[in-house]
Design a protein around this motif. Sequence first.
Motif, PDB file in Angstrom:
ATOM      1  N   ARG A 183      47.844  36.524  36.576  1.00  0.00           N
ATOM      2  CA  ARG A 183      46.388  36.450  36.559  1.00  0.00           C
ATOM      3  C   ARG A 183      45.849  37.771  36.031  1.00  0.00           C
ATOM      4  O   ARG A 183      46.550  38.780  36.028  1.00  0.00           O
ATOM      5  N   GLU A 220      45.459  27.601  40.320  1.00  0.00           N
ATOM      6  CA  GLU A 220      44.060  27.371  39.965  1.00  0.00           C
ATOM      7  C   GLU A 220      43.888  27.630  38.474  1.00  0.00           C
ATOM      8  O   GLU A 220      44.469  28.578  37.943  1.00  0.00           O
ATOM      9  N   LYS A 354      38.632  30.774  37.424  1.00  0.00           N
ATOM     10  CA  LYS A 354      39.779  31.575  37.803  1.00  0.00           C
ATOM     11  C   LYS A 354      41.039  30.935  37.216  1.00  0.00           C
ATOM     12  O   LYS A 354      41.137  29.707  37.147  1.00  0.00           O
ATOM     13  N   ARG A 355      41.954  31.778  36.758  1.00  0.00           N
ATOM     14  CA  ARG A 355      43.244  31.267  36.300  1.00  0.00           C
ATOM     15  C   ARG A 355      44.320  32.006  37.070  1.00  0.00           C
ATOM     16  O   ARG A 355      44.476  33.210  36.935  1.00  0.00           O
ATOM     17  N   TRP A 356      45.004  31.245  37.904  1.00  0.00           N
ATOM     18  CA  TRP A 356      46.028  31.855  38.751  1.00  0.00           C
ATOM     19  C   TRP A 356      47.309  31.041  38.634  1.00  0.00           C
ATOM     20  O   TRP A 356      47.384  29.898  39.089  1.00  0.00           O
TER      21      TRP A 356
END
Length: 383
Positions: A183, A220, A354-356
Amino acid sequence: MLTHALIGDEGRTIELGWKDGTRTRFHAMWLRDNALDDKTRSAGNGQRLITILDIPVETKIGAASIKGDALEVSFVPEGKTVSFPSIWLSANAYDRDAARQAGWTGQHTVRWTKATMQNSVPRAGYPAATRDRDVLRQWLSAVKAYGFAVMDDLPAESGALCKVSDLFGYIRETNYGRWFEVRAEVNPSNLAYTNLGLQAHTDNPYRDPVPTLQILSCIENTVEGGESSVVDGFAVAAALQAENPEGFRLLSSCPARFEYAGSAGVRLQAKRPMIELGPDGELICIRFNNRSLAPTVDVPFADMEAYYAAYRRFAELIEDPSFEVTFKLEAGQAFIVDNTRVMHARKAFSGTGKRWLQGCYADKDGLLSTLAAIEHGFKEAAE
Ligand code: FE2
């Protein structure tokens, strides 16, 4: 199946004839070393009980005959008689003509492009893969054939990627940890931990041995962009070889150097070619990563221009959309890549979401072992 057995070269070889008219030769020394009797091989675990030095150097075939569906061979001077099932001889035959062309791959490797793969990405649901051995078999088999597969219906939670590796083997821990967070970070130790796009690459070419599998799972992903894509490095290498055999030769015969020293206490270095061939010309590994390529110092001066031209062309082909299969990983999805073959890339991302993702490494030999054991179990059940 066997029609005749002819001893040749004064007992040093034997020629077997098969019902379909083909002939296969074997050497006396080879047959003796691979004898299947319980003095040569442990009946319990199948491991060899003798060494090459236990076999007399003057070993020959004294007599041979076909007994039912097997070949019976008597070796001299040991005076030892051993039976070889014809199906075993057929499966282990090595008497083939013609050397294979450099860059060959085994029959289980299926090269792919966007045209053949975009609409048939191999995938399985995690609950089904845990419940049903056949679902797991097909999923592992896809990793073997295509070098990647997607897994759906995982819990969208931290550590879920371990559930994927638990299906077939073990996580390979590294300096990035048992797994690592992918992330955007402030002051990232690796450009993967930003929102930048990443050119298609294989991971960690600065390790020796390289991690052979990578799993990336999504917890996510609500940003704009951030799609994942995969490229079959074996298909691209074949395309390069077809249009520029000399470039292929340079990339496969000259070592590149890779290094990573992005965090304190770590200075990883490896010296391996971008396209690695085995001693018999088999295509066995692609290493491609612009971020960790170190100065190339193992290419002869006279070849450096051609080497760089080949490297550039290899990169162009890797970026060619006709090789790229794209998907957006959603929460609760993961994908696995054979890191010796399939490159992965990420599009840049932005926006308020969000990029997780989390990533980890695992070992392909373990995956192939689990697959082979499941297949063996199915075969035994069918018999
Ligand atoms: Fe990566």
